[in-house]
Design an enzyme around this catalytic site. Sequence first.
Site, PDB file in Angstrom:
ATOM      1  N   GLU A 100      -4.978  29.006  -6.801  1.00 37.07           N
ATOM      2  CA  GLU A 100      -3.521  28.910  -6.915  1.00 37.07           C
ATOM      3  C   GLU A 100      -3.148  28.456  -8.316  1.00 37.07           C
ATOM      4  OE1 GLU A 100      -3.478  25.302  -3.874  1.00 37.07           O
ATOM      5  OE2 GLU A 100      -1.533  25.519  -4.793  1.00 37.07           O
ATOM      6  N   CYS A 106      -3.758  26.454  -1.042  1.00 38.54           N
ATOM      7  CA  CYS A 106      -5.155  26.013  -0.858  1.00 38.54           C
ATOM      8  C   CYS A 106      -5.905  26.819   0.202  1.00 38.54           C
ATOM      9  CB  CYS A 106      -5.186  24.544  -0.464  1.00 38.54           C
ATOM     10  SG  CYS A 106      -4.288  23.502  -1.602  1.00 38.54           S
ATOM     11  N   THR A 148      -3.247  12.244  -6.813  1.00 38.06           N
ATOM     12  CA  THR A 148      -4.012  13.210  -5.998  1.00 38.06           C
ATOM     13  C   THR A 148      -4.422  14.441  -6.807  1.00 38.06           C
ATOM     14  OG1 THR A 148      -2.135  14.502  -5.139  1.00 38.06           O
ATOM     15  CG2 THR A 148      -2.675  12.470  -3.966  1.00 38.06           C
ATOM     16  N   HIS A 190      -9.056  20.378   5.524  1.00 34.83           N
ATOM     17  CA  HIS A 190      -8.589  20.448   4.131  1.00 34.83           C
ATOM     18  C   HIS A 190      -8.237  19.039   3.642  1.00 34.83           C
ATOM     19  CE1 HIS A 190      -6.624  21.470   0.488  1.00 34.83           C
ATOM     20  NE2 HIS A 190      -5.405  21.161   0.935  1.00 34.83           N
ATOM     21  N   ASN A 217      -8.006  16.331  -5.405  1.00 35.33           N
ATOM     22  CA  ASN A 217      -7.699  17.600  -4.749  1.00 35.33           C
ATOM     23  C   ASN A 217      -8.285  18.745  -5.570  1.00 35.33           C
ATOM     24  OD1 ASN A 217      -6.663  19.615  -3.153  1.00 35.33           O
ATOM     25  ND2 ASN A 217      -4.518  18.975  -3.323  1.00 35.33           N
ATOM     26  N   SER A 246      -0.230  25.189   1.570  1.00 38.76           N
ATOM     27  CA  SER A 246       1.213  24.955   1.660  1.00 38.76           C
ATOM     28  C   SER A 246       1.968  26.269   1.589  1.00 38.76           C
ATOM     29  CB  SER A 246       1.669  24.050   0.516  1.00 38.76           C
ATOM     30  OG  SER A 246       1.182  22.755   0.721  1.00 38.76           O
TER      31      SER A 246
HETATM   32  N1  CAA Z   1      -2.317  -0.948   0.411  1.00 30.89           N
HETATM   33  C1  CAA Z   1      -2.799  -0.022   1.286  1.00 30.89           C
HETATM   34  N2  CAA Z   1      -2.100   1.096   1.649  1.00 30.89           N
HETATM   35  C2  CAA Z   1      -0.893   1.286   1.082  1.00 30.89           C
HETATM   36  C3  CAA Z   1      -0.338   0.374   0.162  1.00 30.89           C
HETATM   37  C4  CAA Z   1      -1.108  -0.783  -0.168  1.00 30.89           C
HETATM   38  N3  CAA Z   1      -0.654  -1.679  -1.043  1.00 30.89           N
HETATM   39  N4  CAA Z   1       0.866   0.853  -0.217  1.00 30.89           N
HETATM   40  C5  CAA Z   1       1.055   2.020   0.443  1.00 30.89           C
HETATM   41  N5  CAA Z   1      -0.007   2.277   1.224  1.00 30.89           N
HETATM   42  C6  CAA Z   1      -0.229   3.457   2.075  1.00 30.89           C
HETATM   43  C7  CAA Z   1       0.984   3.885   2.871  1.00 30.89           C
HETATM   44  O1  CAA Z   1       1.148   3.075   4.038  1.00 30.89           O
HETATM   45  C8  CAA Z   1       0.606   5.318   3.154  1.00 30.89           C
HETATM   46  O2  CAA Z   1      -0.352   5.376   4.177  1.00 30.89           O
HETATM   47  P1  CAA Z   1      -0.030   6.085   5.606  1.00 30.89           P
HETATM   48  O3  CAA Z   1       0.457   7.467   5.274  1.00 30.89           O
HETATM   49  O4  CAA Z   1      -1.335   6.084   6.291  1.00 30.89           O
HETATM   50  O5  CAA Z   1       1.024   5.269   6.227  1.00 30.89           O
HETATM   51  C9  CAA Z   1      -0.093   5.774   1.907  1.00 30.89           C
HETATM   52  O6  CAA Z   1      -0.487   4.567   1.227  1.00 30.89           O
HETATM   53  C10 CAA Z   1       0.760   6.626   0.974  1.00 30.89           C
HETATM   54  O7  CAA Z   1       1.888   5.896   0.593  1.00 30.89           O
HETATM   55  P2  CAA Z   1       3.393   6.483   0.767  1.00 30.89           P
HETATM   56  O8  CAA Z   1       3.627   6.881   2.177  1.00 30.89           O
HETATM   57  O9  CAA Z   1       4.302   5.494   0.125  1.00 30.89           O
HETATM   58  O10 CAA Z   1       3.419   7.875   0.023  1.00 30.89           O
HETATM   59  P3  CAA Z   1       3.520   8.261  -1.523  1.00 30.89           P
HETATM   60  O11 CAA Z   1       4.902   8.168  -2.000  1.00 30.89           O
HETATM   61  O12 CAA Z   1       2.456   7.591  -2.315  1.00 30.89           O
HETATM   62  O13 CAA Z   1       3.136   9.818  -1.428  1.00 30.89           O
HETATM   63  C11 CAA Z   1       1.991  11.793  -0.846  1.00 30.89           C
HETATM   64  C12 CAA Z   1       2.016  10.276  -0.694  1.00 30.89           C
HETATM   65  C13 CAA Z   1       3.282  12.396  -0.291  1.00 30.89           C
HETATM   66  C14 CAA Z   1       0.817  12.346  -0.075  1.00 30.89           C
HETATM   67  C15 CAA Z   1       1.842  12.114  -2.349  1.00 30.89           C
HETATM   68  O14 CAA Z   1       0.587  11.696  -2.811  1.00 30.89           O
HETATM   69  C16 CAA Z   1       2.005  13.585  -2.667  1.00 30.89           C
HETATM   70  O15 CAA Z   1       3.112  14.100  -2.849  1.00 30.89           O
HETATM   71  N6  CAA Z   1       0.870  14.339  -2.738  1.00 30.89           N
HETATM   72  C17 CAA Z   1       0.894  15.771  -3.019  1.00 30.89           C
HETATM   73  C18 CAA Z   1       1.221  16.570  -1.775  1.00 30.89           C
HETATM   74  C19 CAA Z   1       0.122  16.533  -0.740  1.00 30.89           C
HETATM   75  O16 CAA Z   1      -1.041  16.335  -1.033  1.00 30.89           O
HETATM   76  N7  CAA Z   1       0.474  16.768   0.541  1.00 30.89           N
HETATM   77  C20 CAA Z   1      -0.502  16.852   1.595  1.00 30.89           C
HETATM   78  C21 CAA Z   1      -0.237  17.989   2.534  1.00 30.89           C
HETATM   79  S1  CAA Z   1       0.033  19.503   1.613  1.00 30.89           S
HETATM   80  C22 CAA Z   1      -1.532  20.157   1.382  1.00 30.89           C
HETATM   81  O17 CAA Z   1      -2.458  19.776   2.024  1.00 30.89           O
HETATM   82  C23 CAA Z   1      -1.708  21.241   0.350  1.00 30.89           C
HETATM   83  C24 CAA Z   1      -2.230  20.660  -0.887  1.00 30.89           C
HETATM   84  O18 CAA Z   1      -3.433  20.651  -1.132  1.00 30.89           O
HETATM   85  C25 CAA Z   1      -1.275  20.081  -1.860  1.00 30.89           C
END
Ligand code: CAA
Length: 396
Positions: free
Chosen positions: A79, A111, A152, A233, A272, A304
């Site tokens: 991609e 992906c 990521t 994945h 990733n 996605s």
């Molecule tokens: N200690 C431990 N854990 C903590 C923490 C701390 N101090 N602070 C936060 N966390 C945890 C949160 O509780 C959360 O865990 P859970 O989901 O288990 O509750 C985790 O850390 C992530 O924190 P947030 O929910 O605040 O999320 P974020 O704003 O950091 O964003 C994300 C997370 C959306 C995945 C972001 O990394 C992102 O946009 N990633 C790219 C998109 C992606 O990978 N999506 C996945 C599905 S899409 C796909 O699979 C296709 C692909 O390859 C992209």
Amino acid sequence: MKLGIIDMEMATTHFQVKLDTLAAALNVDPNKYRYGLRQEAFSMPALDEDPVTLAATAANRLLQRTGREGIRTMIVATETGIDQSKALGLFVQTLLELSSNMRIIETKQACYSATASLQMALGIVARKPEERVLVIASDVARYAVDTPGEPTQGAGAVAMLVGADPQLLEIEPASGVWSAHIDDFWRPNDSSTPMVDGARSLDAYLGAFTGAWEDYLAQGGSPIEEIDYFVHHQPFTKMAIKGHRRLVEHTGAAIDEQRVEPSLSYTPQLGNTYTASLYMGLLSLLHSDLDLTGKRIGLYSYGSGAAGEFFTMVPQPGYQKLLHPEIIAAAIADREELSFAEYRRLHAAHERGSKQDYTNPRVTGAPYRFAGVRDGARYYQHNEPQAATGAFSVLR
Ligand code: CAA
């Protein structure tokens, strides 16, 4: 006749960024990355690395073991392709000096497309069992800085040789597919980084999982109790666990997380790898201490946009003899670590168009390097010592 994967190999980049370094610079609790995402580092390409050099390196490692006989098709899933028109595999063909009597295409659906490529390859070898198909998944996962996706990021490639009577993995016929138009993660043609709706992307991943699972059962797939291990994945490692929990909840089956844990050794280090990510997970499971002979492995592939597929593979007797965990161990360990400032400078430096010529500095120790752009065309070199003083090897 059994069809499947004869052998597989991987590659990653010259550099890595540790997430503790990123967390300190961004004033984020490092436990968020370590435990919240279950990530420790990500691979980062040097300026003379890209999805072509990663694909060529992985394929070179593979073909050194398997030879090239009978390979008449190469499918490269990515991609983050380097051209809107020309297939990435044509660059790989030249670098590896593969036969001209080949059909070469590139596939795309985020992906997921390496899995679609594997299925296409199986169709080709079912019709002509004397042929073998080279399938390569190669990507550089680059997110905009200061976005939730930044920790990521990652990069890597997996090359797989598909054929009849495979010595490594049989791919079983049943497969469940699911797709729908969803704006969870996408990358417009004029953007080097994706648009991401994080929460929606998680929902889409999980929804496509249960959709693909139900279709898998409807297509005559094995009941969940007959699947011994799982690989899902891994956009970040924790996502595979979330996926597994959703499957357990959906099916009501008591399948503990130890069935998915052995697939989670490499992504925490690589980040990733988009199309390659599922197959890095598969390598992790194969390289574990488990004897997987005859066991059924369930794989959930997600891209996605969105598409999901659930299917199964079975490691063949003696498969352990084909494994080379030392290659991925060295690829991970040998990466040079970047400071935060170096990483951010390199991230910005990768933002280059094709309107101006440039020559890349020699950095990577991989066998192939992206030498630069001249007259809008990309140039690659063999990275052997004798090439170091030579002119660009012109590949067109
Ligand atoms: N200690 C431990 N854990 C903590 C923490 C701390 N101090 N602070 C936060 N966390 C945890 C949160 O509780 C959360 O865990 P859970 O989901 O288990 O509750 C985790 O850390 C992530 O924190 P947030 O929910 O605040 O999320 P974020 O704003 O950091 O964003 C994300 C997370 C959306 C995945 C972001 O990394 C992102 O946009 N990633 C790219 C998109 C992606 O990978 N999506 C996945 C599905 S899409 C796909 O699979 C296709 C692909 O390859 C992209």
